[in-house]
Design a protein around this motif. Structure first.
Motif, PDB file in Angstrom:
ATOM      1  N   VAL A 144       3.718   0.398  57.398  1.00  9.43           N
ATOM      2  CA  VAL A 144       5.151   0.161  57.593  1.00  9.43           C
ATOM      3  C   VAL A 144       5.797  -0.245  56.269  1.00  9.43           C
ATOM      4  O   VAL A 144       6.866   0.255  55.897  1.00  9.43           O
ATOM      5  CB  VAL A 144       5.385  -0.910  58.686  1.00  9.43           C
ATOM      6  N   ALA A 145       5.150  -1.133  55.529  1.00  7.23           N
ATOM      7  CA  ALA A 145       5.705  -1.578  54.244  1.00  7.23           C
ATOM      8  C   ALA A 145       5.817  -0.412  53.257  1.00  7.23           C
ATOM      9  O   ALA A 145       6.824  -0.290  52.546  1.00  7.23           O
ATOM     10  CB  ALA A 145       4.836  -2.690  53.660  1.00  7.23           C
ATOM     11  N   ARG A 146       4.811   0.447  53.205  1.00 10.28           N
ATOM     12  CA  ARG A 146       4.870   1.614  52.315  1.00 10.28           C
ATOM     13  C   ARG A 146       6.044   2.517  52.680  1.00 10.28           C
ATOM     14  O   ARG A 146       6.763   3.006  51.799  1.00 10.28           O
ATOM     15  CB  ARG A 146       3.567   2.418  52.383  1.00 10.28           C
ATOM     16  N   VAL A 149       9.718  -8.049  54.852  1.00 13.36           N
ATOM     17  CA  VAL A 149       9.012  -9.014  55.681  1.00 13.36           C
ATOM     18  C   VAL A 149       8.398  -8.222  56.828  1.00 13.36           C
ATOM     19  O   VAL A 149       9.117  -7.702  57.680  1.00 13.36           O
ATOM     20  CB  VAL A 149       9.962 -10.106  56.229  1.00 13.36           C
ATOM     21  N   VAL A 150       7.080  -8.107  56.800  1.00 15.76           N
ATOM     22  CA  VAL A 150       6.357  -7.369  57.837  1.00 15.76           C
ATOM     23  C   VAL A 150       5.306  -8.335  58.389  1.00 15.76           C
ATOM     24  O   VAL A 150       4.242  -8.500  57.799  1.00 15.76           O
ATOM     25  CB  VAL A 150       5.712  -6.083  57.287  1.00 15.76           C
ATOM     26  N   VAL A 185      16.919  -7.946  52.196  1.00 15.23           N
ATOM     27  CA  VAL A 185      15.634  -8.262  52.812  1.00 15.23           C
ATOM     28  C   VAL A 185      15.563  -7.478  54.117  1.00 15.23           C
ATOM     29  O   VAL A 185      16.469  -7.557  54.949  1.00 15.23           O
ATOM     30  CB  VAL A 185      15.472  -9.776  53.081  1.00 15.23           C
ATOM     31  N   ILE A 186      14.486  -6.729  54.282  1.00 15.40           N
ATOM     32  CA  ILE A 186      14.287  -5.922  55.478  1.00 15.40           C
ATOM     33  C   ILE A 186      13.149  -6.549  56.271  1.00 15.40           C
ATOM     34  O   ILE A 186      12.028  -6.661  55.765  1.00 15.40           O
ATOM     35  CB  ILE A 186      13.934  -4.465  55.108  1.00 15.40           C
ATOM     36  N   ARG A 187      13.463  -6.968  57.485  1.00 15.44           N
ATOM     37  CA  ARG A 187      12.450  -7.566  58.361  1.00 15.44           C
ATOM     38  C   ARG A 187      12.071  -6.532  59.408  1.00 15.44           C
ATOM     39  O   ARG A 187      12.908  -6.074  60.180  1.00 15.44           O
ATOM     40  CB  ARG A 187      12.994  -8.824  59.023  1.00 15.44           C
ATOM     41  N   ALA A 188      10.805  -6.142  59.406  1.00 13.32           N
ATOM     42  CA  ALA A 188      10.316  -5.149  60.363  1.00 13.32           C
ATOM     43  C   ALA A 188      10.007  -5.832  61.689  1.00 13.32           C
ATOM     44  O   ALA A 188       9.385  -6.895  61.725  1.00 13.32           O
ATOM     45  CB  ALA A 188       9.069  -4.469  59.818  1.00 13.32           C
TER      46      ALA A 188
END
Length: 125
Positions: A67-69, A53-54, A89-92
């Motif tokens: 950032v997602a890459r 989640v960006v 789930v990774i939330r930036a």
């Protein structure tokens, strides 16, 4: 690139992981994890699945994609280390835009370690 079987794609899977999973905040990331072995839900995947989640708070599209890459690249290295049947789930957060790949890797690993999904690294040689 993150292999297809290790991607979280459905909104319902993201929601379930964020709402029912455990959460650990780090400087530039929030890591949500749900171990399906602890729930009664069946998982069709052969390994852990990752979702990102960006949001627009991180920056414009170019920054969000960068950032997602970086996060996907870090996740590829963690596939073999995380238990099968785990959704992550990774939330930036906005600070992820200026964080280096090494910092993102350290923060993600620290979050997963605190959630008991990674074994501590020993420095014995």
């Amino acid at each position: 690139m993150l292999p297809e079987p290790h991607r979280l794609r459905r909104h319902a899977d993201f929601s379930l992981t964020v709402r029912r999973g455990r959460r650990m905040g780090r400087g530039d990331l929030v890591v949500h994890a749900l171990d399906h072995a602890q729930t009664d839900k069946l998982v069709s995947s052969g390994g852990p699945r990752f979702g990102l989640v960006v949001s627009k708070a991180v920056g414009p599209a170019v920054t969000r994609h960068r950032v997602a890459r970086r996060l996907r690249h870090v996740c590829v290295d963690l596939i073999e280390l995380i238990p099968t049947g785990t959704d992550v789930v990774i939330r930036a957060l906005p600070g992820a835009a200026t964080a280096s790949s090494r910092d993102l890797d350290k923060q993600l690993r620290a979050g997963l370690l605190r959630l008991d999904l990674l074994a501590p690294v020993s420095n014995s040689a």
